[in-house]
Design a protein around this motif. Structure first.
Motif, PDB file in Angstrom:
ATOM      1  N   ALA A   1      33.194  44.519  47.530  1.00  0.00           N
ATOM      2  CA  ALA A   1      34.579  44.966  47.665  1.00  0.00           C
ATOM      3  C   ALA A   1      34.617  46.429  48.091  1.00  0.00           C
ATOM      4  N   ARG A   2      35.655  46.792  48.796  1.00  0.00           N
ATOM      5  CA  ARG A   2      35.813  48.171  49.249  1.00  0.00           C
ATOM      6  C   ARG A   2      35.924  49.103  48.043  1.00  0.00           C
ATOM      7  N   GLY A   3      35.210  50.208  48.108  1.00  0.00           N
ATOM      8  CA  GLY A   3      35.253  51.187  47.034  1.00  0.00           C
ATOM      9  C   GLY A   3      34.228  50.956  45.942  1.00  0.00           C
ATOM     10  N   ILE A   4      33.522  49.837  46.003  1.00  0.00           N
ATOM     11  CA  ILE A   4      32.488  49.563  45.006  1.00  0.00           C
ATOM     12  C   ILE A   4      31.219  50.327  45.375  1.00  0.00           C
ATOM     13  N   SER A   5      30.709  51.127  44.459  1.00  0.00           N
ATOM     14  CA  SER A   5      29.447  51.833  44.688  1.00  0.00           C
ATOM     15  C   SER A   5      28.283  50.877  44.438  1.00  0.00           C
ATOM     16  N   PRO A   6      27.394  50.685  45.415  1.00  0.00           N
ATOM     17  CA  PRO A   6      26.249  49.801  45.183  1.00  0.00           C
ATOM     18  C   PRO A   6      25.350  50.310  44.060  1.00  0.00           C
TER      19      PRO A   6
ATOM     20  N   ALA B   1      31.378  35.459  35.740  1.00  0.00           N
ATOM     21  CA  ALA B   1      32.784  35.144  36.009  1.00  0.00           C
ATOM     22  C   ALA B   1      33.636  36.402  35.894  1.00  0.00           C
ATOM     23  N   PHE B   2      33.220  37.310  35.041  1.00  0.00           N
ATOM     24  CA  PHE B   2      33.911  38.596  34.879  1.00  0.00           C
ATOM     25  C   PHE B   2      33.567  39.561  36.011  1.00  0.00           C
ATOM     26  N   LEU B   3      32.271  39.627  36.386  1.00  0.00           N
ATOM     27  CA  LEU B   3      31.828  40.629  37.357  1.00  0.00           C
ATOM     28  C   LEU B   3      32.140  40.272  38.806  1.00  0.00           C
ATOM     29  N   LEU B   4      32.047  38.999  39.159  1.00  0.00           N
ATOM     30  CA  LEU B   4      32.134  38.627  40.565  1.00  0.00           C
ATOM     31  C   LEU B   4      33.464  38.983  41.229  1.00  0.00           C
ATOM     32  N   PRO B   5      34.608  38.743  40.587  1.00  0.00           N
ATOM     33  CA  PRO B   5      35.861  39.130  41.248  1.00  0.00           C
ATOM     34  C   PRO B   5      35.955  40.642  41.500  1.00  0.00           C
TER      35      PRO B   5
ATOM     36  N   SER C   1      35.545  39.677  49.493  1.00  0.00           N
ATOM     37  CA  SER C   1      36.462  38.719  50.092  1.00  0.00           C
ATOM     38  C   SER C   1      36.693  37.583  49.118  1.00  0.00           C
ATOM     39  N   PRO C   2      37.924  37.344  48.685  1.00  0.00           N
ATOM     40  CA  PRO C   2      38.189  36.283  47.719  1.00  0.00           C
ATOM     41  C   PRO C   2      37.665  34.923  48.154  1.00  0.00           C
ATOM     42  N   ASP C   3      37.750  34.625  49.457  1.00  0.00           N
ATOM     43  CA  ASP C   3      37.296  33.309  49.894  1.00  0.00           C
ATOM     44  C   ASP C   3      35.781  33.232  50.021  1.00  0.00           C
ATOM     45  N   ARG C   4      35.088  34.381  49.795  1.00  0.00           N
ATOM     46  CA  ARG C   4      33.625  34.367  49.825  1.00  0.00           C
ATOM     47  C   ARG C   4      33.036  34.673  48.449  1.00  0.00           C
ATOM     48  N   THR C   5      33.902  34.682  47.423  1.00  0.00           N
ATOM     49  CA  THR C   5      33.402  34.968  46.085  1.00  0.00           C
ATOM     50  C   THR C   5      32.400  33.892  45.682  1.00  0.00           C
ATOM     51  N   PRO C   6      31.197  34.277  45.304  1.00  0.00           N
ATOM     52  CA  PRO C   6      30.182  33.279  44.953  1.00  0.00           C
ATOM     53  C   PRO C   6      30.603  32.428  43.767  1.00  0.00           C
ATOM     54  N   ALA C   7      29.952  31.280  43.662  1.00  0.00           N
ATOM     55  CA  ALA C   7      30.169  30.402  42.520  1.00  0.00           C
ATOM     56  C   ALA C   7      29.338  30.895  41.349  1.00  0.00           C
TER      57      ALA C   7
END
Length: 209
Positions: free
Chosen positions: A144-149, A184-188, A193-199
């Motif tokens: 996501a934009r703004g997330i520091s790796p 489930a907490f971390l991935l969103p 991209s919401p439509d590419r959020t891993p399972a």
């Protein structure tokens, strides 16, 4: 050939037995006599394969590292996205810590204060692997934009290490369900991209909040 196969089996048995004793007693207290007894062989047979307790500890670490690295790279090559690779690898790592005494001991030996040569071992490798994967995920536009790796990798490594520590008094911290819920907490938060959020682990549906 038969003798070589027997020697190889004895060596593997000693490594696994050493892992069990190192985990149970700690490196400082663990003795070669206890390890040979656990393996069902004589002290002489143990010394034939390993010159010292430290040599045996290094072999346990190497065996654990080999298993974890193969697992992680397998996840990296089989998932559709880098974040999914990270989800799968983290969950499989915790499962390995729960079910494999060699992997469990390999992690603990790397930071055992009674060992002069303890330098982080497997945890240091895992930290580098996660950092590399998260950095690549950012390059591929998966974060996501703004997330520091750097911050994302630190949170993932700290969570993994925390689960391992907490599991010493409650093995449920290593459960697949627990790992699935933390992702489930971390991935969103991480996914760009919401439509590419891993399972969840290995592509299964993520647990509901």
């Amino acid at each position: 050939m038969v003798k070589q196969e027997r020697a190889a089996r004895t060596r593997e048995n000693l490594i696994r037995s050493a892992a069990e004793v190192f985990e149970r007693d700690g490196y400082a207290v663990a003795s070669l006599t206890a390890i040979s007894s656990q393996a069902g062989v004589s002290n002489g047979a143990l010394h034939f394969h390993f010159a010292s307790k430290e040599a045996l500890a290094r072999e346990v670490e190497d065996a654990a590292a080999d298993a974890v690295e193969k697992m992680a790279e397998g996840c990296r090559g089989s998932a559709d996205t880098l974040l999914q690779s990270l989800v799968n690898a983290t969950c499989r790592l915790l499962a390995a810590v729960a079910g494999d005494p060699v992997v469990r001991a390999g992690f603990k030996l790397g930071h055992d204060p009674s060992r002069k040569n303890a330098e982080g071992g497997l945890w240091r490798w895992w930290c580098g692997w996660v950092q590399d994967l998260v950095a690549q995920a950012q390059e591929e536009g998966e974060l996501a934009r703004g997330i520091s790796p750097e911050d994302a990798a630190a949170a993932i490594v700290a969570t993994t290490a925390g689960f391992e520590v907490l599991s010493t008094w409650d093995r449920d911290w290593l459960s697949r369900e627990r790992a699935g819920r933390i992702w489930a907490f971390l991935l969103p938060l991480l996914s760009g991209s919401p439509d590419r959020t891993p399972a969840g682990p290995d592509g299964e549906e993520r647990p509901a909040g």
